[in-house]
Design a protein around this motif. Structure first.
Motif, PDB file in Angstrom:
ATOM      1  N   GLY A  51       0.210  -4.308   1.741  1.00  0.00           N
ATOM      2  CA  GLY A  51      -0.482  -3.018   1.809  1.00  0.00           C
ATOM      3  C   GLY A  51       0.496  -1.857   1.936  1.00  0.00           C
ATOM      4  N   GLY A  52       1.526  -2.059   2.765  1.00  0.00           N
ATOM      5  CA  GLY A  52       2.547  -1.026   2.926  1.00  0.00           C
ATOM      6  C   GLY A  52       3.252  -0.721   1.615  1.00  0.00           C
ATOM      7  N   GLU A  53       3.518  -1.792   0.852  1.00  0.00           N
ATOM      8  CA  GLU A  53       4.209  -1.588  -0.433  1.00  0.00           C
ATOM      9  C   GLU A  53       3.296  -0.892  -1.439  1.00  0.00           C
ATOM     10  OE1 GLU A  53       7.604  -2.175  -0.369  1.00  0.00           O
ATOM     11  OE2 GLU A  53       6.790  -2.357   1.642  1.00  0.00           O
ATOM     12  N   VAL A  54       2.019  -1.245  -1.426  1.00  0.00           N
ATOM     13  CA  VAL A  54       1.062  -0.569  -2.324  1.00  0.00           C
ATOM     14  C   VAL A  54       1.005   0.923  -1.974  1.00  0.00           C
ATOM     15  CG1 VAL A  54      -1.404  -0.358  -2.891  1.00  0.00           C
ATOM     16  CG2 VAL A  54      -0.331  -2.619  -2.826  1.00  0.00           C
ATOM     17  N   MET A  55       0.986   1.197  -0.668  1.00  0.00           N
ATOM     18  CA  MET A  55       0.937   2.596  -0.231  1.00  0.00           C
ATOM     19  C   MET A  55       2.209   3.354  -0.631  1.00  0.00           C
ATOM     20  SD  MET A  55       0.569   4.068   3.633  1.00  0.00           S
ATOM     21  CE  MET A  55       2.344   3.977   3.905  1.00  0.00           C
ATOM     22  N   LEU A  56       3.365   2.688  -0.458  1.00  0.00           N
ATOM     23  CA  LEU A  56       4.639   3.330  -0.829  1.00  0.00           C
ATOM     24  C   LEU A  56       4.660   3.705  -2.303  1.00  0.00           C
ATOM     25  CD1 LEU A  56       7.669   1.441   0.753  1.00  0.00           C
ATOM     26  CD2 LEU A  56       6.770   3.697   1.324  1.00  0.00           C
ATOM     27  N   ASP A  57       3.985   2.887  -3.072  1.00  0.00           N
ATOM     28  CA  ASP A  57       4.025   3.058  -4.516  1.00  0.00           C
ATOM     29  C   ASP A  57       2.981   4.046  -5.026  1.00  0.00           C
ATOM     30  OD1 ASP A  57       5.582   2.095  -6.643  1.00  0.00           O
ATOM     31  OD2 ASP A  57       3.795   1.111  -7.456  1.00  0.00           O
TER      32      ASP A  57
ATOM     33  N   ARG B  73       2.159  10.053   0.699  1.00  0.00           N
ATOM     34  CA  ARG B  73       1.766   8.720   0.228  1.00  0.00           C
ATOM     35  C   ARG B  73       0.532   8.212   0.967  1.00  0.00           C
ATOM     36  NH1 ARG B  73       7.108   9.350  -0.950  1.00  0.00           N
ATOM     37  NH2 ARG B  73       7.769   8.364  -2.888  1.00  0.00           N
ATOM     38  N   PHE B  77      -2.958   7.332  -0.753  1.00  0.00           N
ATOM     39  CA  PHE B  77      -3.632   6.055  -0.479  1.00  0.00           C
ATOM     40  C   PHE B  77      -5.076   6.299  -0.029  1.00  0.00           C
ATOM     41  CE2 PHE B  77      -4.902   2.954   2.756  1.00  0.00           C
ATOM     42  CZ  PHE B  77      -4.929   1.806   1.987  1.00  0.00           C
ATOM     43  N   SER B 114       7.028   1.221   6.712  1.00  0.00           N
ATOM     44  CA  SER B 114       5.968   1.403   5.711  1.00  0.00           C
ATOM     45  C   SER B 114       4.751   0.535   6.042  1.00  0.00           C
ATOM     46  CB  SER B 114       6.493   1.056   4.318  1.00  0.00           C
ATOM     47  OG  SER B 114       7.047  -0.251   4.300  1.00  0.00           O
ATOM     48  N   THR B 115       4.998  -0.685   6.488  1.00  0.00           N
ATOM     49  CA  THR B 115       3.898  -1.583   6.855  1.00  0.00           C
ATOM     50  C   THR B 115       3.137  -1.032   8.050  1.00  0.00           C
ATOM     51  OG1 THR B 115       5.272  -3.458   6.162  1.00  0.00           O
ATOM     52  CG2 THR B 115       3.299  -3.967   7.452  1.00  0.00           C
ATOM     53  N   PHE B 118       1.104   1.937   7.137  1.00  0.00           N
ATOM     54  CA  PHE B 118      -0.064   1.475   6.383  1.00  0.00           C
ATOM     55  C   PHE B 118      -1.168   0.973   7.326  1.00  0.00           C
ATOM     56  CE2 PHE B 118      -2.295  -2.356   4.960  1.00  0.00           C
ATOM     57  CZ  PHE B 118      -3.135  -1.790   4.018  1.00  0.00           C
ATOM     58  N   LEU B 167       6.558  -7.561  -5.979  1.00  0.00           N
ATOM     59  CA  LEU B 167       5.286  -6.976  -6.417  1.00  0.00           C
ATOM     60  C   LEU B 167       5.501  -6.093  -7.645  1.00  0.00           C
ATOM     61  CD1 LEU B 167       3.756  -6.015  -2.954  1.00  0.00           C
ATOM     62  CD2 LEU B 167       2.870  -7.743  -4.524  1.00  0.00           C
ATOM     63  N   ARG B 175      -0.705  -6.817 -10.856  1.00  0.00           N
ATOM     64  CA  ARG B 175      -0.345  -5.786  -9.902  1.00  0.00           C
ATOM     65  C   ARG B 175      -1.505  -4.818  -9.688  1.00  0.00           C
ATOM     66  NH1 ARG B 175       3.582  -3.526  -7.360  1.00  0.00           N
ATOM     67  NH2 ARG B 175       3.437  -1.280  -7.208  1.00  0.00           N
ATOM     68  N   GLU B 179      -3.547  -3.732  -6.252  1.00  0.00           N
ATOM     69  CA  GLU B 179      -3.795  -2.340  -5.857  1.00  0.00           C
ATOM     70  C   GLU B 179      -5.280  -2.094  -5.663  1.00  0.00           C
ATOM     71  OE1 GLU B 179      -1.929   0.030  -8.848  1.00  0.00           O
ATOM     72  OE2 GLU B 179       0.101  -0.479  -8.156  1.00  0.00           O
ATOM     73  N   TYR B 182      -6.526  -3.399  -2.410  1.00  0.00           N
ATOM     74  CA  TYR B 182      -6.151  -2.582  -1.239  1.00  0.00           C
ATOM     75  C   TYR B 182      -6.815  -1.214  -1.237  1.00  0.00           C
ATOM     76  CZ  TYR B 182      -3.042  -6.041   0.700  1.00  0.00           C
ATOM     77  OH  TYR B 182      -2.569  -7.181   1.287  1.00  0.00           O
ATOM     78  N   TYR B 183      -7.212  -0.724  -2.397  1.00  0.00           N
ATOM     79  CA  TYR B 183      -7.931   0.545  -2.428  1.00  0.00           C
ATOM     80  C   TYR B 183      -9.432   0.342  -2.211  1.00  0.00           C
ATOM     81  CZ  TYR B 183      -3.640   2.537  -4.331  1.00  0.00           C
ATOM     82  OH  TYR B 183      -2.347   2.939  -4.514  1.00  0.00           O
TER      83      TYR B 183
END
Lengths: 217, 218
Positions: A51-57, B73, B77, B114-115, B118, B167, B175, B179, B182-183
């Motif tokens: 999730g963190g990586e998706v957010m970063l991207d 970011r 998100f 980042s984690t 999130f 990823l 991919r 996404e 997670y969205y």
């Protein structure tokens, strides 16, 4: 912490929990299982990382010009968090997230009989799915039932056996819609489960249909 | 991208009280870490140093750098998750304020910055957008250590970086699917129905977390 757990959460459930898109009822079962299971806790941390990586991207979207100042003002007005969260005091069988929903441990559960010796307590969650505690007397069968959707059953005490396998304390059974099963509590101890479903259970047979009226689902 | 800036090591900041077992991380990542872990993991260690500076010194400059990088970011998100621009803006400010207030809880041996951000954003999203409670797993009886082991922190940051790269290297359809999950565009049954979740991609990250848990229990 248990090392005897054999039946774990599925990858899609872990991903859904990390994403925050599961119904609250499922989240409760997932959080309770993870409280008991190292390997699912570890897997969750990896799905959080995804999730963190998706957010970063995500394509950055500009904040308002005064956003930082506004945030500093929020910080100035917030009570400071000094203390670390207290380690959990567990002297019952319910892990913390379940303890929160019941507002107590096993002794605090307000059981209602639903027929066949089985009792339940429905826990309050958002209505996109439902979750209940079930108490199945030792040696008793839960009516054969199919599922309109997905059902998660986490064992908190004792064990049950169905057509697929044996489920002991900490194990979670993930049943999908094409599964019909008849869980039977093992002899020796009442089986206490936390069960969530996103659709009404369909009981088959006459007595169970009668029981279903009481279950009210 | 107005507020976006790269996050270089803060050359102008006062030397931090060494956050890790008697070593200055800034000095560390300027020298050895860059060689060992590469540019990207160095960036992750820089975030760790920034959060540590917020935690130990209420360092506003470090916070501003985290804010400049992460807030746009987080906002993106949240908007992709269905928040209106105004709601996403407000929510992001709350998320970043939570970062400041809960900096003590951050453990770089368990998560990349980042984690961690999130998970804060996700919980806020559930609260605000979905209006649900979020049952969380029980805390482990051992909290973050006051001085987390530096090499463990670096390994975790590297492993998270590798996950990000894995990823990024996935076929775009797969991919996209992740996404969308997670969205919140895929229900749990849709996630389950989609085959080809890249379990292999995250396996080593899972193994690392499990090693840490087992190690901590000893």
């Amino acid at each position: 912490m248990m090392n005897t757990i054999k039946h774990h959460l599925t990858e899609p459930l872990l991903m859904g929990y990390a994403a925050g898109t599961l119904p609250e009822a499922f989240n409760l079962v997932v959080a309770t299982h993870i409280s008991m299971c190292d390997s699912c806790r570890a897997a969750l941390s990896a799905y959080d990382a995804v999730g963190g990586e998706v957010m970063l991207d995500a394509e950055p979207i500009a904040m308002a010009e005064d956003a930082l100042a506004a945030t500093m003002a929020l910080i100035a007005n917030a009570p400071s968090v000094d203390a670390m969260p207290k380690p959990p005091l567990r002297n019952g069988i319910f892990p913390a997230p379940l303890h929160d929903y019941v507002d107590g441990d096993l002794v605090s559960v307000k059981w209602r009989r639903v027929g066949g010796g089985v009792s339940q307590m429905i826990l309050q969650t958002s209505n996109d799915a439902s979750v209940r505690l079930l108490r199945i007397p030792a040696g008793t069968a839960v009516p054969d039932h199919g599922h309109g959707g997905m059902e998660l059953t986490l064992v908190l005490q004792g064990a049950f056996v169905d057509e697929t396998d044996r489920f002991g304390t900490g194990d979670v059974e993930v049943a999908n819609e094409d599964m019909n099963h008849t869980p039977v509590a093992e002899a020796g101890m009442d089986c206490i489960c936390l069960a969530a479903t996103d659709a009404p259970l369909r009981f088959t047979g006459i007595l169970p249909r009668f029981a279903q009226r009481f279950v009210g689902i | 991208m107005l507020l976006e800036t790269p996050t270089p090591p803060k050359a102008d900041a006062p030397p931090a009280v060494p956050p890790y077992k008697g070593q200055d991380v800034r000095a560390f990542y300027k020298t050895g870490a860059r060689r060992v872990t590469g540019e990207q993991s160095t960036k992750r260690m820089a975030w760790v140093v920034q959060v540590t500076a917020v935690r130990d010194h209420q360092d506003k400059a470090a916070f501003a750098e985290l804010f400049a990088y992460f807030a746009p970011r987080v906002k993106s998100f949240l908007m992709k998750s269905g928040a209106s621009p105004d709601m996403a803006e407000e929510c992001t400010q709350e998320v970043m304020a939570t970062l400041w207030n809960k900096a003590k809880m951050f453990d770089p041996t368990k998560a990349s910055v980042s984690t961690w951000i999130f998970t804060i954003a996700r919980n806020r999203k559930i609260d605000i957008l979905r209006k649900q409670r979020r049952p969380e797993p029980e805390d482990l009886p051992w909290g973050p250590e006051a001085e987390p082991d530096q090499s463990e922190a670096i390994v975790l940051q590297q492993e998270t970086e590798k996950l990000g790269q894995a990823l990024a290297a996935l076929p775009s359809e797969q991919r996209k699917l992740i996404e969308r999950a997670y969205y919140g565009e895929l229900s749990h049954s849709e996630i389950a129905a989609e085959t080809g979740l890249p379990l292999g991609t995250i396996k080593s990250r899972i193994r690392l977390a499990l090693d840490r848990l087992r190690h901590a229990m000893k």
